[in-house]
Design an enzyme around this catalytic site. Sequence first.
Site, PDB file in Angstrom:
ATOM      1  N   ASP A  39      -0.219  -7.601   1.531  1.00  0.00           N
ATOM      2  CA  ASP A  39       0.235  -6.206   1.520  1.00  0.00           C
ATOM      3  C   ASP A  39       1.760  -6.177   1.613  1.00  0.00           C
ATOM      4  O   ASP A  39       2.339  -5.769   2.614  1.00  0.00           O
ATOM      5  CB  ASP A  39      -0.411  -5.466   2.696  1.00  0.00           C
ATOM      6  CG  ASP A  39      -0.077  -3.983   2.713  1.00  0.00           C
ATOM      7  OD1 ASP A  39       0.420  -3.475   1.687  1.00  0.00           O
ATOM      8  OD2 ASP A  39      -0.309  -3.341   3.753  1.00  0.00           O
ATOM      9  N   SER A  67       4.235   2.409   8.077  1.00  0.00           N
ATOM     10  CA  SER A  67       3.870   1.344   7.140  1.00  0.00           C
ATOM     11  C   SER A  67       5.096   0.828   6.403  1.00  0.00           C
ATOM     12  O   SER A  67       5.975   1.607   6.007  1.00  0.00           O
ATOM     13  CB  SER A  67       2.854   1.863   6.123  1.00  0.00           C
ATOM     14  OG  SER A  67       1.631   2.167   6.732  1.00  0.00           O
ATOM     15  N   HIS A 117       0.817  -1.220   0.000  1.00  0.00           N
ATOM     16  CA  HIS A 117       0.000   0.000   0.000  1.00  0.00           C
ATOM     17  C   HIS A 117       0.850   1.269   0.000  1.00  0.00           C
ATOM     18  O   HIS A 117       0.341   2.358  -0.263  1.00  0.00           O
ATOM     19  CB  HIS A 117      -0.986  -0.007   1.181  1.00  0.00           C
ATOM     20  CG  HIS A 117      -0.378   0.270   2.514  1.00  0.00           C
ATOM     21  ND1 HIS A 117      -0.014  -0.725   3.398  1.00  0.00           N
ATOM     22  CD2 HIS A 117      -0.075   1.439   3.134  1.00  0.00           C
ATOM     23  CE1 HIS A 117       0.477  -0.185   4.494  1.00  0.00           C
ATOM     24  NE2 HIS A 117       0.449   1.130   4.367  1.00  0.00           N
TER      25      HIS A 117
END
Length: 311
Positions: free
Chosen positions: A153, A254, A110
């Site tokens: 992801d 992230s 992402h």
Amino acid sequence: MNQSNCSRSKKALQPLDYYRAYYNHWVKTPYNKAYTPLSDLYDDIKNKLARQRCGSATVDPNSAIVGGRTAKDKAWPWYAKIIFRNKYNRKRGLCGGSLLDERWVLSAAHCVVDSKVEYVVLGNLTKNDTIRRSYTTVIHEDYEAHSNNNPSDIALIKLYTPVTFSDEIQPICLPEIDTNFEKNPDCYAMGFGFVGTNPLIHVIGYSDTLQQIKVNITPQAICAYVWNMDDTEIDSRHICTDRTRYYGICIGDSGSPLCCKYGTRFVVAGVASFIAQGSCNSELVPDVFVRVSEYRNWIIRMIYRYQFTIK
């Protein structure tokens, strides 16, 4: 033509045969994600990742300040700070990653799916002394951009030029497929994401220095139960960590690695994926990472597949 000339001629043809075999294998043959190539080259890459010096730092992370505070220099020499720009609104953002070898960085899908990676910072992260441009990004084929719990992801970033290993730049080890981290007492989350003077009240923006915190691995059944109350499915491709005193990963973290000590070396157990929606301050909901051991073969296969894109 004498024998020595014949030998040189035959040797000169080998690279052409090699690239022709590569073309026939990857271009003419439809890609099958379940297929694992068995060539000598694939084995060479797998063995290289297994043999290289990895997961070792010149500074013991236990001597650094933990609990969501500044990590010491050289404690995490594989950490990569990824600067990207959104393709649509051109807004710049920040993610983390981990160096796997001289050319490849592991991060979250992402972070890069709708963005262009501008550059990757390694080594002395606060001084930006080692910067590499991204040549290409590889996103897992099962990733769904609009699913907040997608277990795939995960992505790879190939650097335009290789880095040179030093005390400040080292690769981290990949875990074996069957590695179990649930009872591992030495796991750390880290990143440059949002921090706060009082996490119960607010966050104050990105950190100027790499932050680390020692975390406990949440039992899989408990993590699945808690997230199921939010209609979010957790399965074996996820690995979760408890939030200690409201500390944990946040916006900007992230893609950052969950590093666990396995034997004498650190391995990348997880890739930071998602947290409780709209809050970095929840103590009840575990942070969720992609479990890297489930994607070990995919990582090796993609490094094999994309190694010919640039020299």
